[in-house]
Motif scaffolding. Structure first.
Motif, PDB file in Angstrom:
ATOM      1  N   LEU A1395       0.816  -1.225   0.000  1.00  0.00           N
ATOM      2  CA  LEU A1395       0.000   0.000   0.000  1.00  0.00           C
ATOM      3  C   LEU A1395       0.845   1.267   0.000  1.00  0.00           C
ATOM      4  N   PHE A1396       2.085   1.171   0.521  1.00  0.00           N
ATOM      5  CA  PHE A1396       2.870   2.405   0.616  1.00  0.00           C
ATOM      6  C   PHE A1396       3.864   2.555  -0.527  1.00  0.00           C
ATOM      7  N   TRP A1397       3.594   1.807  -1.622  1.00  0.00           N
ATOM      8  CA  TRP A1397       4.460   2.029  -2.795  1.00  0.00           C
ATOM      9  C   TRP A1397       4.129   3.409  -3.344  1.00  0.00           C
ATOM     10  N   PRO A1398       5.150   4.282  -3.512  1.00  0.00           N
ATOM     11  CA  PRO A1398       4.839   5.673  -3.860  1.00  0.00           C
ATOM     12  C   PRO A1398       4.112   5.804  -5.208  1.00  0.00           C
ATOM     13  N   GLU A1399       3.236   6.840  -5.274  1.00  0.00           N
ATOM     14  CA  GLU A1399       2.568   7.170  -6.542  1.00  0.00           C
ATOM     15  C   GLU A1399       3.503   8.090  -7.330  1.00  0.00           C
ATOM     16  N   ASP A1400       3.274   8.169  -8.652  1.00  0.00           N
ATOM     17  CA  ASP A1400       4.127   9.050  -9.472  1.00  0.00           C
ATOM     18  C   ASP A1400       3.977  10.510  -9.049  1.00  0.00           C
ATOM     19  N   HIS A1401       2.724  10.881  -8.611  1.00  0.00           N
ATOM     20  CA  HIS A1401       2.502  12.314  -8.350  1.00  0.00           C
ATOM     21  C   HIS A1401       2.842  12.710  -6.909  1.00  0.00           C
ATOM     22  N   ASP A1402       3.356  11.771  -6.104  1.00  0.00           N
ATOM     23  CA  ASP A1402       3.730  12.127  -4.721  1.00  0.00           C
ATOM     24  C   ASP A1402       4.895  13.104  -4.732  1.00  0.00           C
ATOM     25  N   THR A1403       4.939  13.980  -3.694  1.00  0.00           N
ATOM     26  CA  THR A1403       6.106  14.868  -3.558  1.00  0.00           C
ATOM     27  C   THR A1403       7.276  14.016  -3.082  1.00  0.00           C
ATOM     28  N   GLN A1404       8.457  14.599  -3.226  1.00  0.00           N
ATOM     29  CA  GLN A1404       9.659  13.839  -2.821  1.00  0.00           C
ATOM     30  C   GLN A1404       9.573  13.464  -1.346  1.00  0.00           C
ATOM     31  N   GLU A1406       6.837  13.010   0.501  1.00  0.00           N
ATOM     32  CA  GLU A1406       5.867  11.912   0.707  1.00  0.00           C
ATOM     33  C   GLU A1406       6.491  10.575   0.308  1.00  0.00           C
ATOM     34  N   LYS A1407       7.189  10.630  -0.833  1.00  0.00           N
ATOM     35  CA  LYS A1407       7.844   9.380  -1.305  1.00  0.00           C
ATOM     36  C   LYS A1407       8.799   8.863  -0.239  1.00  0.00           C
ATOM     37  N   GLU A1408       9.615   9.790   0.303  1.00  0.00           N
ATOM     38  CA  GLU A1408      10.650   9.372   1.274  1.00  0.00           C
ATOM     39  C   GLU A1408      10.002   8.725   2.502  1.00  0.00           C
ATOM     40  N   THR A1409       8.878   9.342   2.975  1.00  0.00           N
ATOM     41  CA  THR A1409       8.181   8.758   4.147  1.00  0.00           C
ATOM     42  C   THR A1409       7.711   7.345   3.821  1.00  0.00           C
ATOM     43  N   LYS A1410       7.139   7.190   2.619  1.00  0.00           N
ATOM     44  CA  LYS A1410       6.627   5.868   2.238  1.00  0.00           C
ATOM     45  C   LYS A1410       7.773   4.851   2.134  1.00  0.00           C
ATOM     46  N   TYR A1411       8.884   5.290   1.536  1.00  0.00           N
ATOM     47  CA  TYR A1411      10.022   4.368   1.417  1.00  0.00           C
ATOM     48  C   TYR A1411      10.471   3.881   2.805  1.00  0.00           C
ATOM     49  N   GLU A1412      10.468   4.837   3.762  1.00  0.00           N
ATOM     50  CA  GLU A1412      10.907   4.447   5.113  1.00  0.00           C
ATOM     51  C   GLU A1412       9.991   3.382   5.697  1.00  0.00           C
ATOM     52  N   ILE A1413       8.655   3.589   5.526  1.00  0.00           N
ATOM     53  CA  ILE A1413       7.693   2.604   6.043  1.00  0.00           C
ATOM     54  C   ILE A1413       7.960   1.250   5.380  1.00  0.00           C
ATOM     55  N   MET A1414       8.146   1.286   4.056  1.00  0.00           N
ATOM     56  CA  MET A1414       8.361   0.029   3.323  1.00  0.00           C
ATOM     57  C   MET A1414       9.650  -0.663   3.741  1.00  0.00           C
ATOM     58  N   GLN A1415      10.730   0.129   3.842  1.00  0.00           N
ATOM     59  CA  GLN A1415      12.015  -0.498   4.160  1.00  0.00           C
ATOM     60  C   GLN A1415      11.994  -1.146   5.537  1.00  0.00           C
ATOM     61  N   SER A1416      11.321  -0.486   6.470  1.00  0.00           N
ATOM     62  CA  SER A1416      11.226  -1.072   7.812  1.00  0.00           C
ATOM     63  C   SER A1416      10.418  -2.374   7.740  1.00  0.00           C
ATOM     64  N   ALA A1417       9.342  -2.386   6.952  1.00  0.00           N
ATOM     65  CA  ALA A1417       8.510  -3.596   6.817  1.00  0.00           C
ATOM     66  C   ALA A1417       9.325  -4.716   6.160  1.00  0.00           C
ATOM     67  N   VAL A1418      10.093  -4.358   5.112  1.00  0.00           N
ATOM     68  CA  VAL A1418      10.870  -5.380   4.387  1.00  0.00           C
ATOM     69  C   VAL A1418      11.902  -6.019   5.320  1.00  0.00           C
TER      70      VAL A1418
END
Length: 1550
Positions: A1395-1404, A1406-1418
């Motif tokens: 669910l937290f895979w960034p969208e193309d239109h996200d700001t940088q 927002e993307k960074e926050t999502k990446y952090e959530i994903m990396q911690s989950a991975v």
């Protein structure tokens, strides 16, 4: 002693027990332990094997021997008592004494004389350390050669010299013995006086009558010691030799005239060492030779004053002068009355002496032996060539540099091991020279100590015996930094003797059977005692000398050897088995003539640039898991050998033996006709050529599979392909029983050997025979990993795996995947028939049909009628009672049921009670003992690795037919199997024991598996099914026996024979419950579980017993057709709960087992739980329409207990109330498990041998069905998707309805994407049961997961529906997952990555926050994955990709895998797998349109995602070999798995 052991064993003392143990050959350390444990005769009678192995720490072999011999002793005593009862009388004391003096033992160290008193008995004990106590005679020995310089001679303690003698022919010495045991301990003065007196007395006696003589000190004289025999060698300790030498200075004081004559005739003392088997102190026999040459003593008479030490005056005094002479065996003074006569006859004596001396020098010259012929005969056992398969054991000491130049003959021998007594061997001796040509492993004697729980097979593979020579440094190794240093002889005997004994015993008694090896003592320097002890150990353990040869260049060195060996085997034998006086260079030249292979022949491999390179032998031997085929394979075979053996080699093949490389070589060089090329050969060659054509999508490891009927020639086809490609590819056969990792390592070494560039090497063609699919997958995986590490460019073909496997339906396999599989069957095509009939005619001109049997059968296509007629004809007139026929029975039974089984020749010899004494006639004797029928049907095999010979029937179809016709109507297979089990001779025979027992186990336990090439999947071993009458037999001839009781008897007997093996108990439990004998099944399941309390397979069987019992009880209740009450179902409920308890134990055991994934406990728990719920809800009280169901729920879910069930179910309430929770946990576990590796087990899956009973073949469908059933029992059933659901339900009820509708776990929800009937309304219905505002509702973690997955699934199925929540809401809901990620479920972490895979239109940001959530989950998913995966092999870690990243927005960007299926459904399963695997499927335009490529880069083989700024995000590649080896910019498709995101179809950016 013999007499003492005659008394009843019950009355024996500890000492007598020890003596008896020695006499049956038990090793000394064990005897000492039993002595210390105070085991007397009374206790001996009560011993059992368990006590000996557990308390005395004995190996099972000696323990078994003791018990067996003890029982034989008791029986023989009873029989003899019965015979003697009428005339029993007492032995008188004087008789007793006489016997004691006659039957003297062979003591091995000084001790008091043997008498009959108890105290002395103990003294005697210590003396008889190793010799058999009941021995009545001692070995004779020769004296040292008289008056010869430089002779290296030894005496062996307790051997006996010829009796003392008088003058015979004057030059043959007379002998006198003195024990000297008391005198040797005196001080210098007393000792010298005593010694000089004895020497001078004897010397003057000899000189006066002109005879040669030797006086021996340290040899028993009859009047001196009653405990020993006359002439017995004991030896005396000598502290300083000069005491004895100087003692002869008394000559000057004792002789008045002609002193110098006496000096000339009395030789200086010689010190001859005495060695004993156990003695650790040095002892000598001191000898003085007397040589009265005529030119010295002519016309003289000598007188002497003998010295005596007077104790009263404390000094030496001299007796009056006396003239002495030898009379018979004594020395006496010449009396006064004989004096004048004595003087008169001086002249006569001088004349006789002169005559004797002349004749001594005129004796015939030495006869010259033909040593070359003798050497050849000894080395070949009388054949024309040294056998290729024979093992040689070398025992050697220091080599001179000259001799080292002449060891080429050694380099071609199969050297099993070398006992090397030269500590410098590795730096400058034989070992250093050998290592220049061969690989060898350095060992010490301690390396040959085997631990109690290790099998011989494990031991030999641990030391790499049979693969490379084992070099045993028996006295340390000077360039080795370990603790073992060289030591002198006496210390060696103290410290290393035991290790030597153990090593020799292990080799001769457990590793190499008699007749398969020869021991060569290669003596190249002076002999030391350890070498002699080594001979003794080999002589004892090999039970004779036939396979021991001594080669010694120097006659002088040989003397010592000879004097020692003659005592064991007589002088004639020593002469016959020794080659003495031949130079090493002559030995080298002579032996090379009789070796089947030319010495130092070079071998070559093909190279990439089309030339060849030299293959070093030691390099080849280091790749010991492969049999390499060289360009010039077999060219090194000598011409003489070819001419001698070609007919045998050809005949063995056409009789049914496996094809040999020499068969192809002989055909290629036109020595024999060509080997037929079957159609399959051309098919495989075509597939191989297609594989070799370059193509950019080429995978680095390719496979071609040959499936063949057993015995149809598949192996020949495979080997023919290898043979014919050996000049263009690097070819090798994988040897069995090596790990895939090791084989891969050696294969990589073979590929790169002598090539400059790893990118440019010839492909390696590997033949793998009879291995299962798992092993092939492992090997492929290991090779791919290796190629990946080496960074070989993608598209380069590196390895071709040619697998050759048995199958009962090869054609079906071929249809499944025509691009990979080839079939070989018994049926011949028209073209093949033509070739076969032509070949048959050609062969029949040269051989009788029985010598080419299998070929004849093959050309007939193995038709049933032909085989039947052939066997019927064969068995005419067979003697059904003979032991050979019994052997045929046994071999036929094993060959029918156990693939590739055989019986070792040494087992057969034991059964036929052959005691073959002479190795050179070994094979001949064995074959002579077989009947004509056996000669025809038995095929003699040799193990490729160990060369040990064995027997099987020429073809499995013949074996089956022989079994049927031999048994006829008189005997059943079960009774034959019982006979085989109880055949003690075979069961307890020690050589090849591991294999034999493994075949026997397989006969009773191994179930047949289609995946392993069998005809069908069986529930028990085919033999047991045959006996039970379970298997539907296609042909009338093999009528089943229909007797389960016999099958049970068989397995019970096997259980006892195999030392109460728990896996036999497991089979017994399964067999009993199959026939509904539940009490017995329970007993056997518990017996098995007691022994292996943590084995999940056995615990599963225990659960199955109760499960089947429960089913039977339910059936009985239904059959009775009475209303169900709490009372009449209580028993069944109890059984079901017991089954659940067992399955839960099974789950715990599985969780702890790090090697396997075994989930059947969970599946079974759910099945039993559902059946139990069904039973409970069918109770009258719970089944009525109005309030029954709610009453039931109230009972199951709250503390409430209805009165009706209160008493009857009193023991069950707690457990029943937990049922809904434990079942939900089990369903969750299965769901999570399937989320990782979602596969429905297909036909090509392999299984474990003790595979669980109820294999779930379609787990996804099963889970959906069972979850729904579980939900139904715990909710008011609203099964119809369109039916409205009341609003006033509790959240528990709603959850259960969700379960019932299929929304209870992730797997069930996602399976709706595959099985789409009613999926949309069902999912809508499920979502409608959740609160309208989920964020406020405070869901549990599982509910959130199920809710989100239901939305994603609904969106995949019906993107236009209004009922799907927006992505933002689902993301918000995810914030309710625990902040501590360790507490998150894997499915929750999976959703975070999705669910937290960034969208193309996200700001940088927002993307960074999502990446952090994903990396911690991975990070946490990865940890969870490894916990889940335990230590199971790489290839079993299949990872299922649930979604791919597509081109859409929001939830539309998740593409479920099912969408691809439409694109690839035209392919068969294995081809589809192949296309995904090779990456072809990704290129389809339909797929490219659906999916989105993301960018990244690779760094050192790791894939990184472009985007995250703070921390690099590495993405797991789904197919490792597709990662480029250099650092590149790449694009790839992204998949989502329970291990985190994965990269698929990686492409380098142009």
């Amino acid at each position: 002693m013999a007499e003492e052991l005659e008394q009843s064993p019950k009355n024996w003392t500890e000492s007598q027990v020890s003596s008896w143990l020695r006499s049956i050959g038990v090793k000394e350390p064990y005897i000492e332990k039993l002595y210390d444990a105070e085991v007397d005769g009374h206790i001996l009678l009560t011993l059992n094997e368990d006590f000996l192995t557990a308390k005395i720490c004995m190996k099972p072999g000696p323990a078994h021997l003791i018990i067996q011999k003890r029982n034989e002793l008791i029986n023989s005593k009873q029989k003899s008592q019965e015979k003697e009862r009428p005339t029993s009388g007492k032995t008188t004391e004087s008789e007793q004494k006489n016997i004691n003096q006659k039957s003297v033992q062979c003591p091995t160290s000084e001790g008091p004389p043997a008498q009959t008193s108890e105290r002395d008995q103990d003294g005697e004990e210590k003396e008889t350390a190793q010799e058999p106590p009941v021995s009545t005679s001692k070995e004779d020995c020769r004296p040292r050669p008289f008056d010869q310089e430089g002779i290296d001679f030894i005496y062996v303690k307790h051997r006996v010299l010829q009796p003392e003698s008088g003058a015979f022919n004057l030059t043959t010495p007379c002998h006198e013995f003195k024990s000297f045991s008391v005198a040797a301990a005196l001080d210098r003065t007393r000792l010298q006086a005593k010694f000089a007196k004895e020497v001078l007395k004897f010397a003057i006696g000899c000189m006066n009558i002109r005879t040669n003589g030797t006086i021996h000190f340290g040899v028993m004289d009859s009047k001196e010691d009653a405990g020993h025999v006359h002439g017995e060698i004991i030896g005396i300790p000598v502290q300083e030799k000069d005491i004895y030498v100087d003692a002869l200075d008394y000559i000057e004081r004792s002789i008045s005239s002609n002193k110098e004559h006496v000096r000339q005739c009395v030789r200086p003392p010689r010190f001859i060492e005495v060695i004993g088997r156990e003695s650790t102190e040095k002892r000598y026999v001191v000898e003085v030779d007397i040589v009265p040459s005529v030119n010295i003593v002519n016309n003289k008479v000598y007188a002497v004053r003998l010295p005596n030490f007077k104790e009263s005056t404390n000094k030496v005094e001299f007796e009056k002068e006396t003239i002495l002479r030898r009379v018979g065996s004594k020395t006496e003074p010449v009396s006064d009355k004989d004096l004048s006569d004595f003087y008169q006859r001086v002249k006569d004596r001088d004349a006789q002496r002169e005559e004797a001396e002349k004749s001594q020098y005129l004796s015939a010259p030495d006869f010259c032996q033909d040593l070359g012929r003798k050497l050849k005969m000894l080395m070949t056992s009388g054949k024309k060539f040294i056998e290729k398969e024979k093992w040689f054991i070398l025992v050697t000491n220091k080599f001179s540099p000259d001799d080292l130049c002449s060891i080429d003959w050694l380099l071609n021998m199969n050297v099993f091991c070398v006992f090397d007594f030269d500590p410098d061997s590795k730096t400058s001796g034989l070992c250093s020279r050998y290592l220049q040509h061969h690989a060898a492993n350095m060992h010490s004697l301690q390396s040959y100590r085997i631990s109690g729980d290790m099998t011989i097979k494990e031991f030999t593979s641990q030391l790499h015996l049979f693969e490379q020579t084992s070099w045993i440094f028996c006295n340390g190794c000077n360039d080795f930094k370990g603790s073992e240093t060289p030591c002198d002889e006496m210390i060696w005997i103290k410290t290393k003797m035991t290790f030597l004994r153990e090593a020799v015993s292990l080799i001769c008694k457990q590793i190499l059977p008699k007749g398969t090896f020869q021991v060569i003592f290669l003596v190249t320097s002076p002999i030391e005692k350890p070498l002699l002890h080594t001979f003794n150990e080999f002589f004892t353990d090999m039970e004779g000398h036939e396979d021991i040869i001594c080669i010694c260049e120097s006659q002088k060195n040989f003397q010592k050897w000879q004097s020692f060996a003659e005592g064991s085997c007589g002088s004639k034998t020593v002469q016959n088995s020794s080659v003495v006086g031949m130079k090493m260079s002559h030995i080298n030249a002579t032996l090379q003539q009789i070796q089947p292979i030319k010495a130092c022949a070079s071998k070559h491999l093909p190279v990439f640039v089309k030339g060849t390179c030299l293959l070093e032998t030691q390099v080849e031997e280091k790749m010991y898991s492969l049999e390499l085929l060289t360009v010039d394979h077999c060219d090194e075979t000598s011409k003489d050998f070819i001419n001698e053996e070609k007919a045998n080699i050809e005949q063995q093949f056409y009789r049914g033996g496996r094809v040999n490389w020499l068969n192809f070589w002989l055909a290629e060089h036109k020595y024999v006709g060509e080997v037929i090329e079957r159609d399959a050969y051309h098919d495989v060659s075509k597939l191989l050529n297609d594989t070799l054509k370059w193509n950019a999508d080429q995978t680095p490891v390719n496979s071609i599979n040959i499936y063949h009927h057993p015995g149809s020639g598949g192996s020949t086809v495979a080997r023919q392909v290898i043979w014919n490609n050996r000049k263009d590819l690097r070819c090798a056969v994988v040897k069995p029983s090596y790990s895939a990792l090791l084989v891969a390592q050696h294969a990589v070494e073979l590929r790169e050997y002598e090539e400059k560039d790893p990118q440019r090497c010839l492909p390696v063609l590997l033949l793998i025979e009879d291995s299962d699919k798992e092993y092939l997958d492992d090997l492929r995986n290991e090779l791919e990993v290796a190629i990946n590490i080496k960074r070989i460019q993608y598209g380069t073909l590196c390895f071709i795996l040619l697998s050759c496997r048995r199958s009962h339906d090869p054609e079906r396999r071929c249809k499944e995947s025509p691009l990979q599989n080839v079939s070989v069957t018994h049926k011949l095509s028209a073209e093949e028939k033509r070739k076969f009939s032509g070949k048959r005619e050609a062969l029949q001109e040269r051989y009788e049909p029985q010598f080419i049997l299998t070929f004849v059968l093959m050309s007939e296509g193995f038709t049933k009628d032909y085989v039947q007629q052939f066997v019927k004809h064969l068995l005419q007139g067979i003697d059904r009672q003979s032991v050979v026929t019994r052997l045929i029975h046994y071999v036929a039974l094993l060959n029918t049921y156990v693939q590739n089984s055989f019986i070792s020749q040494s087992h057969c010899e034991a059964l036929l009670a052959l005691t073959i004494h002479m190795e050179r006639f070994h094979q001949h004797e064995f074959e002579k003992s077989l009947s004509d029928q056996a000669k025809l049907v038995f095929l003699h095999l040799r193990d490729d690795k160990t060369h040990i010979e064995s027997i099987r029937i020429i073809h499995p179809l013949i074996a089956k037919e022989i079994l049927q016709q031999l048994l006829g109507n008189q005997q059943t297979q079960s009774s034959l199997a019982m006979d085989l089990l109880c055949e003690n001779v075979l069961f307890e025979h020690r050589f090849g024991r591991d294999e034999y027992l493994s075949f026997l186990r397989a006969l009773f336990i191994r179930r047949s598996r289609i995946s392993k090439g069998d005809k069908y999947d069986s529930f028990f071993s085919p033999l047991i099914e045959h006996v039970c009458g379970k298997k539907k037999s296609s042909d009338k001839a093999t009528e089943n026996e229909q007797s389960p009781d016999k099958a049970i008897e068989l397995l019970k007997e096997a259980f006892q024979r195999f030392h109460k093996d728990p896996f036999f108990a497991q089979q017994l439990a399964r067999l009993h419950y199959t026939y509904e004998k539940f009490e017995e099944a329970k007993y056997w399941a518990e017996t098995a579980a007691k022994q292996l309390p943590n084995n999940s397979y056995i615990l599963n069987t225990k659960g199955q017993v109760y499960r089947k019992w429960f089913q039977a009880k339910c059936k009985a209740i239904d059959k009775d057709n009475v209303p169900k009450t709490a009372q009449n179902v209580a028993d069944a409920v109890g059984t079901a709960l017991k089954a659940l308890e067992c399955f839960q134990d099974c789950e715990k055991a599985d969780d702890a087992d790090m090697e396997h994934l075994h989930s059947s406990g969970f599946f079974s728990e759910v099945e039993v739980g559902c059946s139990l719920l069904k039973l409970i809800s069918s109770l009258d009280v719970f089944a009525n329409r109005a309030s029954g169901h709610s009453e039931c729920m109230k009972y199951m879910l709250t503390d409430y207990i209805p009165v009706v069930v209160e008493d009857a179910w009193e023991p069950f309430h707690d457990r029943l109330k937990k049922l809904h929770k434990t079942m939900q946990d089990a369903l969750e576990w299965i769901s999570e498990d399937l989320s990782y590796f979602q596969t429905d087990t297909g036909a090509d899956e392999e299984e474990t041998p003790e595979s669980p009973e109820e294999k779930i073949s379609h787990p996804l469908t099963w889970l959906a069905k069972k979850s729904s059933e579980y939900g139904k029992y715990f909710s008011e059933a609203y099964s119809n998707a369109r039916q409205s659901i009341p609003a006033n339900l509790t959240s528990f009820q709603k959850r259960m309805i969700i379960y019932h509708l299929g929304g209870g776990n992730v797997t069930s929800i996602l399976s709706k994407l595959t099985d789409q009937r009613d999926a949309v309304p069902l999912l809508e219905n499920i979502l409608s049961l959740y609160p309208s505002n989920p964020i406020k509702a405070k869901f549990g973690q599982r509910d959130i997961v199920n809710y989100i997955v239901a939305h994603i699934s609904l969106n995949c199925l019906s993107p236009e529906t209004q009922k799907v929540a927006p992505l933002k809401d689902l993301q918000a809901l995810c914030h309710q997952f625990p902040t501590d990620k360790r507490k998150c479920l894997p499915s929750a972490l999976f959703l975070l990555t999705l669910l937290f895979w960034p969208e193309d239109h996200d700001t940088q940001r927002e993307k960074e926050t999502k990446y952090e959530i994903m990396q911690s989950a991975v990070e946490h998913l990865e940890k969870g994955y490894w916990t889940k995966m335990k230590d199971i092999p790489q290839r079993k870690r299949r990872l299922y990709t649930h979604f791919f990243l597509g081109n859409g927005d929001g939830l539309d960007k998740f593409v479920h895998k099912r969408k691809f299926e439409r694109v690839t459904k035209v392919f068969s399963v294995s081809e589809k797998r192949m296309k995904w695997f090779r990456g072809e499927a990704w290129k389809k335009p339909e797929i490219a349109k659906m999916l989105k490529r993301v960018s990244g880069w690779t760094e050192d083989g790791v894939v990184y995602l472009e985007g995250p700024q703070k921390k690099k995000f590495n993405i797991l590649p789904l197919h490792v070999p597709s990662v480029p080896h250099s650092n590149e910019n790449i694009t790839f498709y992204l998949g989502f798995t329970f291990r985190g995101p994965v990269a698929c179809n990686i492409m380098v950016k142009e």
